[in-house]
Scaffold this active site. Structure first.
Site, PDB file in Angstrom:
ATOM      1  N   PRO A   1       1.052  -0.999  -0.179  1.00  0.00           N
ATOM      2  CA  PRO A   1      -0.218   0.239   0.236  1.00  0.00           C
ATOM      3  C   PRO A   1       0.514   1.138  -0.313  1.00  0.00           C
ATOM      4  O   PRO A   1       2.023   1.453   1.177  1.00  0.00           O
ATOM      5  CB  PRO A   1      -0.966   0.097   1.493  1.00  0.00           C
ATOM      6  CG  PRO A   1       0.311  -0.956   2.323  1.00  0.00           C
ATOM      7  CD  PRO A   1       0.618  -2.366   1.465  1.00  0.00           C
ATOM      8  N   MET A   2       0.622   2.141  -0.755  1.00  0.00           N
ATOM      9  CA  MET A   2       1.678   3.424  -0.637  1.00  0.00           C
ATOM     10  C   MET A   2       0.196   4.927  -1.347  1.00  0.00           C
ATOM     11  O   MET A   2      -0.532   5.027  -2.235  1.00  0.00           O
ATOM     12  CB  MET A   2       2.932   3.446  -1.992  1.00  0.00           C
ATOM     13  CG  MET A   2       3.292   2.609  -1.548  1.00  0.00           C
ATOM     14  SD  MET A   2       5.283   2.180  -2.928  1.00  0.00           S
ATOM     15  CE  MET A   2       3.956   1.476  -4.305  1.00  0.00           C
TER      16      MET A   2
ATOM     17  N   ASN B   1       8.516  -7.339   3.881  1.00  0.00           N
ATOM     18  CA  ASN B   1       8.753  -6.383   2.926  1.00  0.00           C
ATOM     19  C   ASN B   1      10.215  -5.108   2.935  1.00  0.00           C
ATOM     20  O   ASN B   1      10.117  -4.665   4.846  1.00  0.00           O
ATOM     21  CB  ASN B   1       7.293  -5.394   3.225  1.00  0.00           C
ATOM     22  CG  ASN B   1       7.175  -3.882   2.498  1.00  0.00           C
ATOM     23  OD1 ASN B   1       7.223  -2.704   3.328  1.00  0.00           O
ATOM     24  ND2 ASN B   1       7.907  -4.047   1.172  1.00  0.00           N
TER      25      ASN B   1
ATOM     26  N   ASP C   1      12.156  -2.901   0.281  1.00  0.00           N
ATOM     27  CA  ASP C   1      13.669  -2.872  -0.234  1.00  0.00           C
ATOM     28  C   ASP C   1      14.357  -3.590  -1.251  1.00  0.00           C
ATOM     29  O   ASP C   1      14.663  -3.667  -1.846  1.00  0.00           O
ATOM     30  CB  ASP C   1      15.285  -2.403   0.211  1.00  0.00           C
ATOM     31  CG  ASP C   1      15.296  -1.284   1.584  1.00  0.00           C
ATOM     32  OD1 ASP C   1      14.515  -0.226   0.794  1.00  0.00           O
ATOM     33  OD2 ASP C   1      16.524  -1.138   2.110  1.00  0.00           O
TER      34      ASP C   1
ATOM     35  N   ARG D   1       7.875   0.495  -4.276  1.00  0.00           N
ATOM     36  CA  ARG D   1       8.193   1.857  -4.387  1.00  0.00           C
ATOM     37  C   ARG D   1       8.790   1.003  -6.329  1.00  0.00           C
ATOM     38  O   ARG D   1       9.582   1.381  -7.060  1.00  0.00           O
ATOM     39  CB  ARG D   1       9.918   2.387  -3.624  1.00  0.00           C
ATOM     40  CG  ARG D   1       9.304   3.843  -2.682  1.00  0.00           C
ATOM     41  CD  ARG D   1      10.361   3.834  -1.869  1.00  0.00           C
ATOM     42  NE  ARG D   1      11.041   2.574  -1.274  1.00  0.00           N
ATOM     43  CZ  ARG D   1      11.564   2.570   0.003  1.00  0.00           C
ATOM     44  NH1 ARG D   1      12.379   3.665  -0.038  1.00  0.00           N
ATOM     45  NH2 ARG D   1      12.238   1.336   0.358  1.00  0.00           N
TER      46      ARG D   1
ATOM     47  N   CYS E   1       3.067   3.076   8.731  1.00  0.00           N
ATOM     48  CA  CYS E   1       3.281   4.146   8.602  1.00  0.00           C
ATOM     49  C   CYS E   1       3.793   5.117   8.705  1.00  0.00           C
ATOM     50  O   CYS E   1       4.231   5.554   9.424  1.00  0.00           O
ATOM     51  CB  CYS E   1       2.298   4.198   7.263  1.00  0.00           C
ATOM     52  SG  CYS E   1       2.327   5.760   6.503  1.00  0.00           S
TER      53      CYS E   1
HETATM   54  C1  LIG Z   1       4.875   7.150  -1.660  1.00  0.00           C
HETATM   55  C2  LIG Z   1       4.246   6.344  -0.564  1.00  0.00           C
HETATM   56  C3  LIG Z   1       3.758   5.749   0.313  1.00  0.00           C
HETATM   57  C4  LIG Z   1       3.728   4.860   1.539  1.00  0.00           C
HETATM   58  N1  LIG Z   1       1.660   4.690   1.952  1.00  0.00           N
HETATM   59  C5  LIG Z   1       2.247   3.767   2.506  1.00  0.00           C
HETATM   60  C6  LIG Z   1       0.311   3.664   3.461  1.00  0.00           C
HETATM   61  O1  LIG Z   1      -0.354   4.313   3.000  1.00  0.00           O
HETATM   62  N2  LIG Z   1       0.440   2.590   4.458  1.00  0.00           N
HETATM   63  C7  LIG Z   1       1.437   1.652   4.514  1.00  0.00           C
HETATM   64  O2  LIG Z   1       1.135   0.757   5.159  1.00  0.00           O
HETATM   65  N3  LIG Z   1       2.193   1.996   4.596  1.00  0.00           N
HETATM   66  C8  LIG Z   1       3.073   3.059   3.204  1.00  0.00           C
HETATM   67  N4  LIG Z   1       4.383   2.927   2.980  1.00  0.00           N
HETATM   68  C9  LIG Z   1       5.098   2.059   2.871  1.00  0.00           C
HETATM   69  C10 LIG Z   1       4.620   0.946   1.767  1.00  0.00           C
HETATM   70  O3  LIG Z   1       3.821   0.276   1.926  1.00  0.00           O
HETATM   71  C11 LIG Z   1       6.945  -0.207   1.773  1.00  0.00           C
HETATM   72  O4  LIG Z   1       6.201  -0.572   3.451  1.00  0.00           O
HETATM   73  C12 LIG Z   1       7.889   0.785   1.919  1.00  0.00           C
HETATM   74  O5  LIG Z   1       7.385   1.330   1.329  1.00  0.00           O
HETATM   75  C13 LIG Z   1       8.630  -0.373   1.627  1.00  0.00           C
HETATM   76  O6  LIG Z   1       8.620  -0.968   0.803  1.00  0.00           O
HETATM   77  P1  LIG Z   1       9.360  -0.809  -0.715  1.00  0.00           P
HETATM   78  O7  LIG Z   1      11.211  -1.006  -0.456  1.00  0.00           O
HETATM   79  O8  LIG Z   1       9.688  -2.212  -1.534  1.00  0.00           O
HETATM   80  O9  LIG Z   1       9.603   0.497  -0.998  1.00  0.00           O
HETATM   81  C14 LIG Z   1       3.796   4.190   1.530  1.00  0.00           C
HETATM   82  C15 LIG Z   1       5.462   3.812   0.792  1.00  0.00           C
HETATM   83  C16 LIG Z   1       5.689   5.240   0.087  1.00  0.00           C
HETATM   84  C17 LIG Z   1       7.011   5.287  -0.634  1.00  0.00           C
END
Ligand SMILES: Cc1cc2nc3c(=O)[nH]c(=O)nc-3n(C[C@H](O)[C@H](O)[C@H](O)COP(=O)(O)O)c2cc1C
Length: 345
Positions: free
Chosen positions: A16-17, A203, A205, A228, A100
């Site tokens: 979720p982002m 989860n 990186d 990301r 978050c």
């Molecule tokens: C722009 C953005 C928005 C995010 N919004 C949420 C969110 O609404 N809820 C949540 O649990 N995590 C949120 N995250 C965290 C991501 O779900 C994830 O845990 C984090 O980016 C690490 O994973 P990655 O390295 O694959 O990006 C957000 C991350 C980004 C970059």
């Protein structure tokens, strides 16, 4: 892989982002190999449910099942109500946000800030599980490794959540204090996995097929979640799926295929947001898609000045067609950089 009794096609999840994983983007990720995609967080504040932003987030028209909605808040009764509200609107899985780090959320003690107050965190989990039980809707939890380096309490919270009825836990391998700095660590994720009987998702990186394989091996996790690295490159899910199944790399998509996916995504995107907001919010998706391609940065600047769906679509179409004259397959980052250097020389 199941969430409660809900079967999933694979163990590759879209993270979720907020501001990114809206319905059109989740649909795209699912089409391109994600077995599961969680919504952007929806606030537990009732006064905001009627806002355009929240009602768009609660819109699941045509979404491929299972529909998973993440809720965020600090008050157990409000979180329980938010769960029921989203179930009425189609949620088949409710995910609690304890991951978050955004200030807006943390100032109100929501998101990963909840990890600092374990009794409150558990109280929220219990209330949400109780609200979902009559609807037979499973509850999942997304968290970090802990509040800060000295307080990595993910195992304790995950165990308590499992006992309270949570059916899956996702762990982002960073503490709240870290934000997105430093590298994700997977030892705590492995410790959570070893301590629980329910599925655990790793989860943080994961950005290549090799990294996906290594994180699965290092943690023993049941699934991995990618955030990301899917921005502008949603086909990463099928690349990882192919690599995990065969040990070989899938070739990159053709330029024209990538263009089609992007244009289809934009069409859905404009449909959800309308022209004014749609054009503006589409810019980041287009920017992510083109920034690693030869000439992409210059195109991004031009595209950011366009104001209508028609102009944005036409510019994108023409730009990708010109790229397709030079490349059959989408150039990789390295190849793109080499071409940039050649152009500068
Ligand atoms: C722009 C953005 C928005 C995010 N919004 C949420 C969110 O609404 N809820 C949540 O649990 N995590 C949120 N995250 C965290 C991501 O779900 C994830 O845990 C984090 O980016 C690490 O994973 P990655 O390295 O694959 O990006 C957000 C991350 C980004 C970059």
């Amino acid at each position: 892989m199941h969430i409660g009794s809900i079967p999933l096609p694979n163990r590759l999840f879209a993270a979720p982002m907020a501001g990114v994983t809206d319905r059109p983007f989740r649909q795209l990720c699912k089409r391109l190999g994600a077995g599961y995609a969680v919504s952007e967080m929806v606030t537990s504040r009732k006064d905001l449910w009627a806002s355009l932003k929240t009602s768009r987030r609660a819109n699941h028209d045509g979404e491929v099942a299972p529909i998973a909605v993440q809720i965020a808040g600090t008050d157990a009764a409000m979180m329980a109500e938010a769960a029921a509200y989203n179930i009425e609107r189609g949620a088949q899985i409710i995910d609690i946000n304890m991951g978050c780090p955004a200030k807006k959320v943390c100032n109100k003690w929501a998101g990963s800030a909840l990890m600092q107050d374990e009794p409150l965190a558990l109280h929220i989990v219990e209330a949400v599980v109780a609200a979902c039980a009559p609807h037979k809707v499973p509850v999942t939890l997304k968290m970090r490794t802990g509040w800060c380096d000295a307080e990595r309490n993910a195992v304790r919270i995950a165990r308590a959540a499992e006992q309270a009825g949570v059916v899956m836990v996702t762990v982002h391998g960073r503490t709240r204090e870290q934000g997105y700095r430093g590298a994700a660590e997977y030892d705590t994720v492995a410790a959570v996995k070893a301590a629980l009987r329910i599925p655990v998702v790793a989860n943080g990186d994961i950005d290549t097929p090799e990294k996906a394989r290594d994180v699965l091996a290092a943690t023993g996790a049941d699934a991995i979640m990618i955030g990301r690295a899917a921005q502008g490159r949603p086909w990463i899910f099928r690349e990882i799926a192919h690599f995990l199944a065969t040990g070989e790399h899938l070739p990159p998509p053709s330029v024209l295929q990538a263009k089609r996916w992007l244009l289809e995504h934009l069409d859905e995107h404009y449909g959800l947001y309308g022209e004014y907001t749609g054009v503006r919010t589409a810019r980041k998706h287009i920017g992510w898609a083109v920034r690693v391609l030869p000439g992409g940065l210059a195109f991004r600047d031009t595209m950011n000045r366009l104001e209508t769906c028609e102009d944005q679509t036409r510019a994108l179409n023409d730009w990708f067609d010109a790229l397709a004259d030079r490349h059959l397959l989408l150039p990789t980052v390295v190849a793109a950089n080499e071409e940039c250097l050649e152009q500068q020389a």
